[in-house]
Design a protein around this motif. Sequence first.
Motif, PDB file in Angstrom:
ATOM      1  N   THR A 113       0.827  -1.209   0.000  1.00  0.00           N
ATOM      2  CA  THR A 113       0.000   0.000   0.000  1.00  0.00           C
ATOM      3  C   THR A 113       0.854   1.249   0.000  1.00  0.00           C
ATOM      4  O   THR A 113       0.582   2.212  -0.733  1.00  0.00           O
ATOM      5  CB  THR A 113      -0.935   0.011   1.223  1.00  0.00           C
ATOM      6  OG1 THR A 113      -1.766  -1.144   1.184  1.00  0.00           O
ATOM      7  CG2 THR A 113      -1.798   1.256   1.246  1.00  0.00           C
ATOM      8  N   GLU A 120       2.637   1.693  -3.410  1.00  0.00           N
ATOM      9  CA  GLU A 120       1.712   2.005  -4.501  1.00  0.00           C
ATOM     10  C   GLU A 120       1.394   3.502  -4.565  1.00  0.00           C
ATOM     11  O   GLU A 120       1.145   4.038  -5.653  1.00  0.00           O
ATOM     12  CB  GLU A 120       0.420   1.203  -4.348  1.00  0.00           C
ATOM     13  CG  GLU A 120      -0.490   1.301  -5.556  1.00  0.00           C
ATOM     14  CD  GLU A 120      -1.649   0.317  -5.506  1.00  0.00           C
ATOM     15  OE1 GLU A 120      -2.162  -0.037  -6.576  1.00  0.00           O
ATOM     16  OE2 GLU A 120      -2.024  -0.091  -4.383  1.00  0.00           O
ATOM     17  N   THR A 162       1.159   6.653  -8.001  1.00  0.00           N
ATOM     18  CA  THR A 162      -0.087   7.369  -8.334  1.00  0.00           C
ATOM     19  C   THR A 162      -0.013   8.845  -7.977  1.00  0.00           C
ATOM     20  O   THR A 162      -1.049   9.489  -7.806  1.00  0.00           O
ATOM     21  CB  THR A 162      -1.271   6.720  -7.589  1.00  0.00           C
ATOM     22  OG1 THR A 162      -1.031   6.751  -6.168  1.00  0.00           O
ATOM     23  CG2 THR A 162      -1.483   5.288  -8.029  1.00  0.00           C
ATOM     24  N   ASN A 192       8.326  -5.829  -8.349  1.00  0.00           N
ATOM     25  CA  ASN A 192       8.072  -6.258  -9.726  1.00  0.00           C
ATOM     26  C   ASN A 192       6.581  -6.259 -10.046  1.00  0.00           C
ATOM     27  O   ASN A 192       6.172  -5.890 -11.159  1.00  0.00           O
ATOM     28  CB  ASN A 192       8.659  -7.649  -9.965  1.00  0.00           C
ATOM     29  CG  ASN A 192      10.174  -7.625 -10.095  1.00  0.00           C
ATOM     30  OD1 ASN A 192      10.743  -6.641 -10.555  1.00  0.00           O
ATOM     31  ND2 ASN A 192      10.833  -8.706  -9.697  1.00  0.00           N
ATOM     32  N   SER A 193       5.772  -6.669  -9.077  1.00  0.00           N
ATOM     33  CA  SER A 193       4.319  -6.683  -9.316  1.00  0.00           C
ATOM     34  C   SER A 193       3.779  -5.271  -9.489  1.00  0.00           C
ATOM     35  O   SER A 193       2.876  -5.034 -10.309  1.00  0.00           O
ATOM     36  CB  SER A 193       3.605  -7.405  -8.171  1.00  0.00           C
ATOM     37  OG  SER A 193       3.723  -6.680  -6.959  1.00  0.00           O
ATOM     38  N   LEU A 194       4.317  -4.322  -8.759  1.00  0.00           N
ATOM     39  CA  LEU A 194       3.870  -2.933  -8.901  1.00  0.00           C
ATOM     40  C   LEU A 194       4.336  -2.342 -10.228  1.00  0.00           C
ATOM     41  O   LEU A 194       3.587  -1.587 -10.875  1.00  0.00           O
ATOM     42  CB  LEU A 194       4.406  -2.090  -7.736  1.00  0.00           C
ATOM     43  CG  LEU A 194       3.649  -2.222  -6.416  1.00  0.00           C
ATOM     44  CD1 LEU A 194       4.424  -1.566  -5.277  1.00  0.00           C
ATOM     45  CD2 LEU A 194       2.257  -1.613  -6.517  1.00  0.00           C
ATOM     46  N   GLU A 227       4.727  -3.971 -12.958  1.00  0.00           N
ATOM     47  CA  GLU A 227       3.854  -4.554 -13.973  1.00  0.00           C
ATOM     48  C   GLU A 227       2.473  -3.910 -13.953  1.00  0.00           C
ATOM     49  O   GLU A 227       1.851  -3.714 -14.998  1.00  0.00           O
ATOM     50  CB  GLU A 227       3.730  -6.059 -13.737  1.00  0.00           C
ATOM     51  CG  GLU A 227       5.009  -6.836 -14.012  1.00  0.00           C
ATOM     52  CD  GLU A 227       4.866  -8.309 -13.685  1.00  0.00           C
ATOM     53  OE1 GLU A 227       3.734  -8.716 -13.314  1.00  0.00           O
ATOM     54  OE2 GLU A 227       5.868  -9.052 -13.780  1.00  0.00           O
ATOM     55  N   LYS A 228       2.003  -3.535 -12.749  1.00  0.00           N
ATOM     56  CA  LYS A 228       0.684  -2.923 -12.616  1.00  0.00           C
ATOM     57  C   LYS A 228       0.669  -1.495 -13.160  1.00  0.00           C
ATOM     58  O   LYS A 228      -0.356  -1.022 -13.673  1.00  0.00           O
ATOM     59  CB  LYS A 228       0.259  -2.933 -11.144  1.00  0.00           C
ATOM     60  CG  LYS A 228      -1.140  -2.408 -10.890  1.00  0.00           C
ATOM     61  CD  LYS A 228      -1.518  -2.531  -9.418  1.00  0.00           C
ATOM     62  CE  LYS A 228      -2.932  -2.003  -9.178  1.00  0.00           C
ATOM     63  NZ  LYS A 228      -3.336  -2.122  -7.746  1.00  0.00           N
ATOM     64  N   TYR A 229       1.800  -0.792 -13.052  1.00  0.00           N
ATOM     65  CA  TYR A 229       1.883   0.601 -13.506  1.00  0.00           C
ATOM     66  C   TYR A 229       3.025   0.731 -14.528  1.00  0.00           C
ATOM     67  O   TYR A 229       4.069   1.330 -14.236  1.00  0.00           O
ATOM     68  CB  TYR A 229       2.124   1.538 -12.323  1.00  0.00           C
ATOM     69  CG  TYR A 229       1.009   1.533 -11.302  1.00  0.00           C
ATOM     70  CD1 TYR A 229      -0.094   2.364 -11.445  1.00  0.00           C
ATOM     71  CD2 TYR A 229       1.077   0.697 -10.185  1.00  0.00           C
ATOM     72  CE1 TYR A 229      -1.116   2.372 -10.509  1.00  0.00           C
ATOM     73  CE2 TYR A 229       0.057   0.700  -9.241  1.00  0.00           C
ATOM     74  CZ  TYR A 229      -1.037   1.528  -9.412  1.00  0.00           C
ATOM     75  OH  TYR A 229      -2.052   1.527  -8.479  1.00  0.00           O
TER      76      TYR A 229
END
Length: 397
Positions: free
Chosen positions: A68, A71, A75, A99-101, A103-105
Amino acid sequence: MVPMIYSLYGFAIFFFIFWCAMWLIHLVAIFYGKYRLHNKPTAIDSDVPLPGISIIKPLMGVDPNLFTNLETFFTMNYPKYEILFCVEDDTDPAIMLVNSLMEKYPKVDAKLFIGASLVGVNPKINNMNKAYDAASYEFILISDSGIKMKEDTLLDMMRFMSDKTALVHQMPFTCDRDGFAGTLEKIYFGTAQSRIYLTADFIRINCHTGMSALLRKSALDDIGGLQAFGCYLAEDFFMAKAFTDRGWRITICSQPALQNSGICNVNSFQARLTRWAKLRVAMLPLFILVEPLSECMVIGAGASWAVNILFKWDVLGFYLVHILLWFICDWILLSIIQNGSLPFNKFDFVVGWLFRECSGPYLFLLALFDPEIRWRSRIYRLEWGGIAQEIKPRLKL
């Protein structure tokens, strides 16, 4: 007999003057906090492009709030920035989360640096050094893993970065969290910590903590870059000192730093306060005398004895009024910094405030009698002046 009487009156005058100085600090913090904090940003001139910012995020391990927190950096409402994540160990679970973040952004410019540089004993500096060398922009935001950002925080920090300023930092505060530990953290950072922090910024004294700080890279490069401070554990203090010694300004922005670590309990919080006390004593030995006297219960007792000697006032009555007024001032200051409804009621505040004020002198004494610094799995010994030596090096390169 006469010299003893003079000495008695001398100590009484000292305590009374110090007590008056503490009340002046209360008033400065309240009025300056009201003036400085939570100001709405002025309109931005669209014809003047905002400079880019390289955000350096040193990471080690994963806690329940890390995803959280990170992230919020993807943004933010700022036109040009990059995020440089730093992880010391290639087996750290934070790598998967980063890595997941990314890929998300995919539109956010983010990079991951694995492996530390050995430039000193400070593990944070070692971890960040590769990212610092690879930073693309003139301004560097160093931000701890437990910080949660608002969308306009970068805009807020940048508007305080004048041509004569090398460092804009956020005053430490906390997110709203449940439980007694969360209440205790918010009370400490919104009263005892912020009282000194705001007053120091008002009179332009170095009060910098490095949990969220925007730096002018060219000014830092002129004094050797990050690696020049690898010999210190309190690199933030010495970095700010180096700036001010060269005529640069340092200042706070209007938004406090929102700490949101997933680890929130009384023991870890008190261990953190004790570690900070050890650093302050090593850097500024005068704090051995000054810091205990700045505590409500200690200076109240000294001032109560002093006014009895000087003015024959009632000791107990003065002490109780002193505690009540200190309590009221702390409530006012905390409300200003919160800038909204507090997440606990007045009874919770009374309990948390009394616990903090009574435990503060004990934690300081604990720091004096156990000077070794324990940070995660590492142990350090500090020398006068703040230079650190690692007792059990565990850096994996």
